[in-house]
Design an enzyme around this catalytic site. Structure first.
Site, PDB file in Angstrom:
ATOM      1  N   TYR A 164     -16.002 -38.174  38.423  1.00  0.00           N
ATOM      2  CA  TYR A 164     -17.302 -38.340  39.075  1.00  0.00           C
ATOM      3  C   TYR A 164     -17.999 -39.625  38.580  1.00  0.00           C
ATOM      4  O   TYR A 164     -18.516 -40.424  39.370  1.00  0.00           O
ATOM      5  CB  TYR A 164     -18.138 -37.091  38.770  1.00  0.00           C
ATOM      6  CG  TYR A 164     -19.513 -37.063  39.382  1.00  0.00           C
ATOM      7  CD1 TYR A 164     -19.703 -36.823  40.736  1.00  0.00           C
ATOM      8  CD2 TYR A 164     -20.644 -37.229  38.582  1.00  0.00           C
ATOM      9  CE1 TYR A 164     -20.980 -36.763  41.286  1.00  0.00           C
ATOM     10  CE2 TYR A 164     -21.921 -37.173  39.109  1.00  0.00           C
ATOM     11  CZ  TYR A 164     -22.090 -36.945  40.467  1.00  0.00           C
ATOM     12  OH  TYR A 164     -23.352 -36.891  41.000  1.00  0.00           O
ATOM     13  N   LYS A 168     -19.067 -42.767  40.826  1.00  0.00           N
ATOM     14  CA  LYS A 168     -20.490 -43.111  40.930  1.00  0.00           C
ATOM     15  C   LYS A 168     -20.769 -44.538  40.458  1.00  0.00           C
ATOM     16  O   LYS A 168     -21.666 -45.200  40.963  1.00  0.00           O
ATOM     17  CB  LYS A 168     -21.336 -42.104  40.113  1.00  0.00           C
ATOM     18  CG  LYS A 168     -21.456 -40.736  40.799  1.00  0.00           C
ATOM     19  CD  LYS A 168     -22.032 -40.889  42.188  1.00  0.00           C
ATOM     20  CE  LYS A 168     -22.468 -39.606  42.844  1.00  0.00           C
ATOM     21  NZ  LYS A 168     -22.748 -39.789  44.289  1.00  0.00           N
ATOM     22  N   SER A 198     -30.268 -29.527  42.447  1.00  0.00           N
ATOM     23  CA  SER A 198     -29.495 -29.344  43.665  1.00  0.00           C
ATOM     24  C   SER A 198     -28.348 -28.395  43.338  1.00  0.00           C
ATOM     25  O   SER A 198     -28.159 -28.034  42.171  1.00  0.00           O
ATOM     26  CB  SER A 198     -28.956 -30.682  44.161  1.00  0.00           C
ATOM     27  OG  SER A 198     -27.904 -31.084  43.320  1.00  0.00           O
TER      28      SER A 198
END
Ligand SMILES: CCCCCCC[C@@H](O)CC(=O)SCCNC(=O)CCNC(=O)[C@H](O)C(C)(C)COP(=O)(O)OP(=O)(O)OC[C@H]1O[C@@H](n2cnc3c(N)ncnc32)[C@H](O)[C@@H]1OP(=O)(O)O
Length: 719
Positions: A164, A168, A198
């Site tokens: 990730y 990113k 989230s």
């Protein structure tokens, strides 16, 4: 209150808009008048499954509030389909918010190819695909606002998120380049680094913090970046909990790991500078690639102008009176001049080294150290193209007549003279056995054809020559070198084959071996010493010369001198070619002691030259002969008191031949002195100009005085 920012007429695509941040962006933009494509694959947060429900729900929400929206259920990997949904439903695309994302957290040790690829496909490839599809439309309409979604995990790294983080951070790179490429089309690309509650973060963030990280506190930041009145392009904005801050890459001040452009770099050099490399106390933002590169240019420029590196070659030079004498003979000292005995006879009460000898110890060490071999970046010095360019010496303490000197040599700078060549400046410090510095020299070596290496053309390290006054010379001195001058000078240590080996000389582009620059320097500086320092070497402070043209052994040197206070400017030329061979030269004296007969010597020297030039002119006035024998001229000369018809004078070779003979036939003739002006009536010796002619013409026979002159001499001696 100021008018609200609106997005009327704008079409926005928000990926991953079925929930969380994406949903909030979609709702806000729609509320402010944008038509929105609500994209959501409807999968799980690990990228599994799909459903239309998430996107449909948000679209309904928007519509319920009177906004315009359509759902899209495509994967971001099919970015072109998502953009097509915008075009099909609203006819354009103005805003693209790349928000969709998934997580596949694993520690690096456990991460699989699938974990890696899936995360990259959604975040990085997905953002690429949607942007790629929107780009031509935005370019065409000269308007676009694109948002990339990065993460603190990308900027800072986060345990368990190698895949990730990499994706990113990749988006930051994509953002930076799109900002540059889109700028002229009014397409702005900015990156949001959100910290929000989230579904991706619900079990990662602490619960009380999670509660404060409402997406609605980030959505206005993203909406602002998407608005036409926001001028930002390429910004990276960290935001969460109603806080926002720009993030930038910073670079420390750094340090040059090398001292000079010609130095290599070792691991130890890096280690020794590491503290400075990693010091961020004077860090500045790294904004553009131009700024980053220009910084490097500055570093390179500094390296080129940097003082000499620590690379100092140290070596010893031992000498005895014999070396001083051989050197003096090599530069024209002669027992013919009683004043020269101090340089030629070890038992002379003032026996000493000539001032130019102070250059020798350092030059020898410099020559044999190999220091210059790789001094020119990317090139190896070709010895056949090497010429002595300039020389400087400052005498700091008298040396004794024998001993051992220590020299420290280092390259001061390397200059790029383009197609002409490269110039290497070498600094040399010379110390005596007591550790006192006796001289500082700078040797300039000119390497023909070795330029164009991207270096600087001039250097503040170079000790410069000085222009001579424009007036006619105050004094001049003429002295012939002998044909074996270079062979003799070699005995002082400079064994460069250029000065003795015809093959080597021809490789350097010369018809025959040339004289050492240092030999010419020795002659010229001795001329100054004789005329302005009473031949006293202890009066000399500095010497500087530039060698402007080669000298051939056997040629006659003429040194013109100008006095300006304690500085004697001088310029040396050769009579045979008329070439200036030393220019911009000077000798600084502690005090000036003009020769008693300075004006007489100077006048005589000039007279000699005038006479020679007159002879040359008269011979040149006979073009037919000159043509016939190619540069060798005709002259009428008397022999044994009789007109001897036509004789040939070869100015180049300084030889005299019979009129019809080919050059090369040596003549043993007697010079008839038939003019009172030709001798010194008090001594019977030839006047200097006549002696000069005799030497010039290589007349080896006796001097015969006419009856008339003999009578005059006798009368004189009776007085
Ligand atoms: C460690 C090892 C040490 C070795 C030490 C020496 C060992 C010895 O054995 C070697 C010798 O003694 S060689 C004999 C003595 N030297 C000579 O005969 C050289 C005579 N000079 C020339 O031929 C030309 O000036 C020449 C060929 C040098 C240049 O002429 P051009 O190619 O026509 O160049 P020009 O157009 O005049 O100038 C181009 C740029 O170079 C600078 N420059 C010119 N002459 C220079 C010189 N002699 N020394 C230093 N720089 C010189 C010019 O200023 C110009 O640069 P810029 O454009 O920046 O002004």
């Amino acid at each position: 209150m100021a008018e609200k920012l609106r997005f009327n007429g704008r079409v926005a695509v928000v990926t991953g808009a079925g929930a969380g941040l994406g949903r909030t962006y979609a709702l806000l933009l729609a509320e402010r008048g944008a038509s929105v494509v609500v994209n959501d694959l409807g999968g799980g947060r690990h990228g599994d499954g799909s459903s239309t429900k998430a996107a449909d729900t948000v679209v309904e929400e928007i519509k319920a509030k009177g906004g315009k929206a359509v759902p899209d259920y495509n994967s971001v990997e099919d970015g072109e389909k998502i953009i097509q949904t915008a075009l099909d439903n609203f006819g354009r695309v103005d805003i693209l918010i790349n928000n969709a994302g998934i997580l596949r957290d694993r520690t690096f040790a456990r991460i699989s190819d699938q974990d890696w690829d899936l995360v990259h496909r959604v975040h990085l490839k997905g953002s690429f695909k949607t942007t790629q599809a929107a780009w031509p439309h935005m370019r065409k309409q000269q308007y676009g606002r694109i948002i990339m979604t990065s993460s603190q995990s990308g900027l800072c790294g986060n345990f368990g998120q190698a895949n990730y983080s990499a994706a990113k951070y990749g988006l930051v790179g994509l953002n930076n380049t799109l900002a540059l490429e889109g700028d002229k089309y009014n397409i702005h690309c900015n990156t949001i680094v959100p910290t929000a509650a989230s579904r991706l973060t619900e079990d990662i963030l602490p619960p009380d913090m999670f509660a404060e990280l409402r997406p609605c506190l980030i959505a206005p930041v993203v909406a602002w970046l998407c608005h036409e009145s926001c001028g930002d392009n390429g910004s990276i904005i960290d935001s969460g909990a109603g806080y926002a801050a720009q993030c930038q890459m910073y670079r420390g001040e750094g340090v040059s790991l090398r001292k000079r452009i010609t130095d290599d770099l070792s691991i130890e050099d890096v280690r020794d500078s590491w503290e400075k490399v990693t010091d961020m106390s004077k860090a500045t933002p790294l904004t553009t690639i131009q700024a980053a590169t220009s910084n490097l240019m500055t570093v390179l420029e500094e390296l080129r102008t940097a003082p000499a590196s620590g690379k100092v070659v140290k070596d010893k030079f031992s000498y005895t009176p014999r070396d001083l004498i051989i050197y003096a003979l090599g530069v024209g000292a002669s027992t013919k001049n009683p004043d020269d005995l101090r340089f030629l006879y070890e038992n002379h009460e003032d026996f000493a080294a000539l001032p130019s000898f102070y250059i020798i110890p350092g030059q020898m060490v410099g020559m044999f150290s190999g220091l210059i071999d790789n001094a020119i970046p990317g090139k190896t010095v070709d010895p056949t193209q090497l010429l002595h360019g300039e020389q400087f010496v400052e005498i700091l303490k008298p040396i004794s007549t024998s001993g051992t000197l220590t020299n420290q040599c280092q390259i001061a700078d390397v200059l790029d003279k383009g197609s002409k060549g490269a110039v290497i400046l070498m600094d040399i410090d010379t110390f005596d056995e007591e550790g006192d510095q006796v001289a500082h020299s700078q040797m300039t070596v000119f390497i023909r054809g070795a330029g164009e290496f991207g270096g600087r053309q001039s250097s503040n390290k170079q000790i410069m020559c000085a222009d001579r006054p424009k007036r006619k010379a105050d004094a001049s001195r003429i002295q012939a070198t002998i044909l074996d001058q270079a062979a003799l000078y070699r005995l002082s240590g400079d064994a460069n084959p250029l000065h003795i080996d015809p093959n080597f000389a021809s490789m350097g582009g010369f018809d025959r071996p040339i004289l050492h620059g240092m030999a010419t320097l020795g002659f010229a500086t001795k001329h100054v010493l004789e005329l302005y320092a009473g031949n006293d070497p202890s009066l000399v402070k500095t010497i500087k010369v530039r060698f402007t043209k080669p000298v051939l052994p056997g040629h006659t040197l003429k040194t013109d001198m100008w006095r300006e206070g304690h500085r004697i400017h001088f310029e040396t030329s050769t009579i045979e070619t008329g070439n200036i061979v030393i220019s911009g030269a000077y000798m600084d004296l502690k005090e000036v002691q003009p020769a008693v007969n300075l004006h007489k010597v100077a006048a005589e020297s000039l007279k000699c030259e005038e006479m020679f030039n007159d002879m040359r002119k008269r011979m040149e006035a006979d073009p037919a002969t000159a043509k016939k024998i190619n540069g060798v001229f005709l002259y009428n000369i008397t022999k044994n008191g009789q007109a001897a018809g036509k004789w040939v004078v070869d100015l180049k070779q300084c030889k005299l031949y019979k009129g019809d003979a080919e050059p090369g036939v040596k003549v043993d003739t007697t010079l008839t002195v038939d003019d009172q002006d030709m001798i010194d009536i008090t001594t019977g010796k030839l006047n200097p100009q006549v002696a000069f002619m005799k030497q010039k013409l290589k007349i080896t026979g006796n001097i015969m005085l006419t009856q008339k002159l003999q009578g005059l001499l006798k009368a004189q001696s009776k007085l």
